[in-house]
Design a protein around this motif. Structure first.
Motif, PDB file in Angstrom:
ATOM      1  N   THR A  37       0.826  -1.213   0.000  1.00  0.00           N
ATOM      2  CA  THR A  37       0.000   0.000   0.000  1.00  0.00           C
ATOM      3  C   THR A  37       0.859   1.260   0.000  1.00  0.00           C
ATOM      4  O   THR A  37       0.485   2.250  -0.634  1.00  0.00           O
ATOM      5  CB  THR A  37      -0.988   0.032   1.181  1.00  0.00           C
ATOM      6  N   ALA A  41       0.492   4.012  -2.931  1.00  0.00           N
ATOM      7  CA  ALA A  41       0.231   5.414  -2.582  1.00  0.00           C
ATOM      8  C   ALA A  41       1.284   6.335  -3.193  1.00  0.00           C
ATOM      9  O   ALA A  41       0.963   7.415  -3.682  1.00  0.00           O
ATOM     10  CB  ALA A  41       0.191   5.570  -1.066  1.00  0.00           C
ATOM     11  N   ALA A  48      -3.431   5.515   0.562  1.00  0.00           N
ATOM     12  CA  ALA A  48      -4.353   4.381   0.588  1.00  0.00           C
ATOM     13  C   ALA A  48      -5.266   4.554   1.790  1.00  0.00           C
ATOM     14  O   ALA A  48      -4.816   4.861   2.888  1.00  0.00           O
ATOM     15  CB  ALA A  48      -3.575   3.078   0.689  1.00  0.00           C
ATOM     16  N   VAL A  51      -7.575  -1.443   3.012  1.00  0.00           N
ATOM     17  CA  VAL A  51      -7.416  -2.674   2.241  1.00  0.00           C
ATOM     18  C   VAL A  51      -8.689  -3.473   2.466  1.00  0.00           C
ATOM     19  O   VAL A  51      -9.006  -3.844   3.592  1.00  0.00           O
ATOM     20  CB  VAL A  51      -6.170  -3.475   2.689  1.00  0.00           C
ATOM     21  N   VAL A  66      -7.225  -2.433  -2.731  1.00  0.00           N
ATOM     22  CA  VAL A  66      -6.901  -1.253  -1.928  1.00  0.00           C
ATOM     23  C   VAL A  66      -7.814  -0.105  -2.338  1.00  0.00           C
ATOM     24  O   VAL A  66      -7.963   0.188  -3.527  1.00  0.00           O
ATOM     25  CB  VAL A  66      -5.422  -0.839  -2.128  1.00  0.00           C
ATOM     26  N   VAL A  68      -8.633   3.843  -2.412  1.00  0.00           N
ATOM     27  CA  VAL A  68      -7.870   5.094  -2.458  1.00  0.00           C
ATOM     28  C   VAL A  68      -8.831   6.247  -2.702  1.00  0.00           C
ATOM     29  O   VAL A  68      -9.704   6.154  -3.573  1.00  0.00           O
ATOM     30  CB  VAL A  68      -6.818   5.042  -3.597  1.00  0.00           C
ATOM     31  N   TYR A  84      -8.391  -0.469  -6.207  1.00  0.00           N
ATOM     32  CA  TYR A  84      -7.271  -0.936  -7.023  1.00  0.00           C
ATOM     33  C   TYR A  84      -6.968  -2.390  -6.692  1.00  0.00           C
ATOM     34  O   TYR A  84      -6.865  -2.747  -5.526  1.00  0.00           O
ATOM     35  CB  TYR A  84      -6.019  -0.093  -6.767  1.00  0.00           C
ATOM     36  N   TYR A  97      -0.603  -3.229 -10.697  1.00  0.00           N
ATOM     37  CA  TYR A  97      -1.879  -2.771 -10.155  1.00  0.00           C
ATOM     38  C   TYR A  97      -2.761  -2.286 -11.287  1.00  0.00           C
ATOM     39  O   TYR A  97      -2.281  -1.988 -12.382  1.00  0.00           O
ATOM     40  CB  TYR A  97      -1.683  -1.666  -9.113  1.00  0.00           C
TER      41      TYR A  97
END
Length: 111
Positions: A37, A41, A48, A51, A66, A68, A84, A97
């Protein structure tokens, strides 16, 4: 359960763990999540938020989802978030990702 002999040698369980192929070993899940993460980020230049899922594959790699915040709005319920899908190696290093979806914070998924 682990036991040490009087001479301080490893127990049978620890010896068996050491014999497993390296690809099946992994950092603790909290370390994997934190590392992946933080990297995401940094790449997105956005922190982030959470999760929402974490899954380990047989080869030792991890898949995380994750959340965001991509665009902060007032009121906060109108902020735009994105989910993501993140792939990480057994140590948590980012492999790839992709943004799976984008949504307003105040909107629930329809089921």
């Amino acid at each position: 359960m682990t036991h040490s002999s009087d001479d301080g040698s490893d127990s049978e369980a620890e010896t068996e763990h050491a014999k497993r192929p390296a690809r099946n070993r992994s950092a603790p899940v909290a370390t994997v999540i934190r590392t992946a993460t933080e990297q995401l980020a940094q790449l997105l230049d956005q922190p982030a938020e959470a999760v929402s899922s974490c899954e380990r594959h047989e080869n030792g790699d991890w898949r995380l989802t994750v959340e965001v915040v991509e665009l902060r709005r007032v009121p906060d319920t109108m902020s735009l978030l994105a989910s993501y899908e993140v792939q990480a190696d057994p140590e948590g290093q980012l492999l790839g990702y992709r943004r799976a979806r984008r949504y307003e914070r105040g909107r629930a998924d329809r089921r």
